[in-house]
Scaffold this motif. Structure first.
Motif, short mmCIF file in Angstrom:
data_model
loop_
_atom_site.label_atom_id
_atom_site.label_comp_id
_atom_site.label_asym_id
_atom_site.label_seq_id
_atom_site.Cartn_x
_atom_site.Cartn_y
_atom_site.Cartn_z
N ARG A 295 -10.25 -1.95 -14.55
CA ARG A 295 -10.36 -0.50 -14.68
C ARG A 295 -10.40 0.19 -13.33
N SER B 31 -6.17 7.89 -20.49
CA SER B 31 -4.77 8.07 -20.87
C SER B 31 -3.89 7.97 -19.63
N ASP B 32 -2.75 7.30 -19.75
CA ASP B 32 -1.78 7.31 -18.66
C ASP B 32 -0.72 8.38 -18.87
N ARG B 33 -0.61 8.85 -20.09
CA ARG B 33 0.26 9.99 -20.42
C ARG B 33 -0.16 10.51 -21.78
N ARG C 65 -1.40 8.74 -25.59
CA ARG C 65 -1.89 7.38 -25.39
C ARG C 65 -3.36 7.44 -24.95
N ASP D 47 -7.08 4.73 -24.27
CA ASP D 47 -7.75 3.43 -24.27
C ASP D 47 -8.91 3.52 -25.26
N ASP E 144 -7.90 -1.59 -18.18
CA ASP E 144 -7.21 -0.32 -18.41
C ASP E 144 -6.05 -0.59 -19.36
N ARG E 145 -6.17 -0.09 -20.59
CA ARG E 145 -5.13 -0.37 -21.57
C ARG E 145 -4.93 0.81 -22.51
N PRO E 146 -4.35 1.90 -22.02
CA PRO E 146 -4.02 3.00 -22.94
C PRO E 146 -2.94 2.54 -23.93
#
Length: 292
Positions: A4, A106-108, A111, A113, A128-130
């Motif tokens: 993370r 969120s990465d975008r 999405r 996590d 880190d897994r959105p």
């Protein structure tokens, strides 16, 4: 996968309260952004898809209870509940919220996590897994269920989302059944639907919510009546806070719903049913709650 990024600021999570409300001149309370999420979080979906069900609106008691619970933060726990997040937040009318964005999770947009300490410290996987928010339309034919974890039972997966991912209390078996029935009733894109509406939750939904409360009273189930009462009152709060809220006495209505629950808690089920019957008739006579 990478670990993370740096921890979220405590101030970002614990600022102020859940929702800060102030009276505006001549209008409903002004509801500010939720303060239990990082700054610049976005939960609101620009355009909800129509809600399309394979059963007639109001015809299936479990579906209606599930529909109410689906829209209620009451069934979740921790920061999700405090932030006003419900199943409906990520899956508006059964679709996927492509606009949801939470910095650090969120990465975008679209999405998030779900195995993050913000939701449930005990379920944080340290990665880190959105993941893409999936649509639930047609979920009846889409087993196995889930993205981070794949499960063959929609009931087991729904429980996992509530209890593990979002730190909610163990749900009543009938409430869990109702949530499953509602999801199973969501029609697949392009499939025929018996009931369809493009409307977000509004006053016209209140008679259906009161029918759920009536069934709890008929069963003389005081704990369920209390839970449904709290969910209905929260729904009334959401209706009153809408930018174009109908000029209806939501606060008075909420007090009546609370009074019904108190009667049920005291074991006075017959008076509670009478109170609810009179109230339901008054609601049905209100133009905005009668198809508006």
């Amino acid at each position: 996968m990478a670990g993370r990024a740096g921890p979220l600021s405590a101030a970002a999570i614990l600022l102020c309260g859940i929702v800060a409300a102030t009276e505006t001149a001549g209008g409903p309370p002004e509801v500010h952004d939720r303060r239990w999420l990082p700054p610049d979080s976005r939960l609101v979906q620009d355009a909800l898809p129509p809600e399309r069900l394979t059963v007639a609106a109001g015809a299936h008691g479990l579906v209606e209870l599930g529909r109410l619970a689906f829209r209620s933060p009451e069934i979740l726990g921790g920061n999700a509940r405090l932030s006003g997040i419900a199943c409906q937040t990520c899956h508006g009318n059964g679709g996927a919220n492509a606009d949801l964005f939470i910095p650090g999770l969120s990465d975008r947009p679209g999405r998030v996590d779900v195995a993050h300490r913000l939701w449930n410290p005990m379920a944080d996987d340290g990665v880190d897994r959105p993941l893409e928010i999936p649509s639930l339309q047609g979920v009846a034919d889409n087993a196995p269920y889930g993205t981070a974890v794949r499960m063959g039972s929609l009931r087991d997966f729904t429980r996992r989302v509530i209890v593990v991912e979002f730190a909610g209390r163990e749900p009543r078996p009938d409430l869990l059944d109702a949530l499953v029935e509602y999801q199973l009733a969501l029609a697949a894109p392009g499939a025929d639907a018996v009931s369809e509406t493009a409307r977000d939750e509004g006053a016209a939904d209140l008679p259906r919510y009161l029918a759920v409360l009536r069934r709890a009273l008929e069963a003389e189930d005081a704990p369920l009546a209390d839970l449904v009462s709290r969910m209905v009152r929260a729904a009334l709060g959401r209706m009153a806070a809408r930018p174009a809220a109908d000029a209806l006495p939501y606060a008075d209505w909420a007090r009546t719903v609370a009074a019904v629950a108190r009667q049920a808690e005291a074991g006075d089920f017959a008076p509670a049913r009478d109170t609810l019957a009179g109230f339901s008739a008054a609601v049905a006579a209100a133009p905005a709650a009668n198809g508006g």
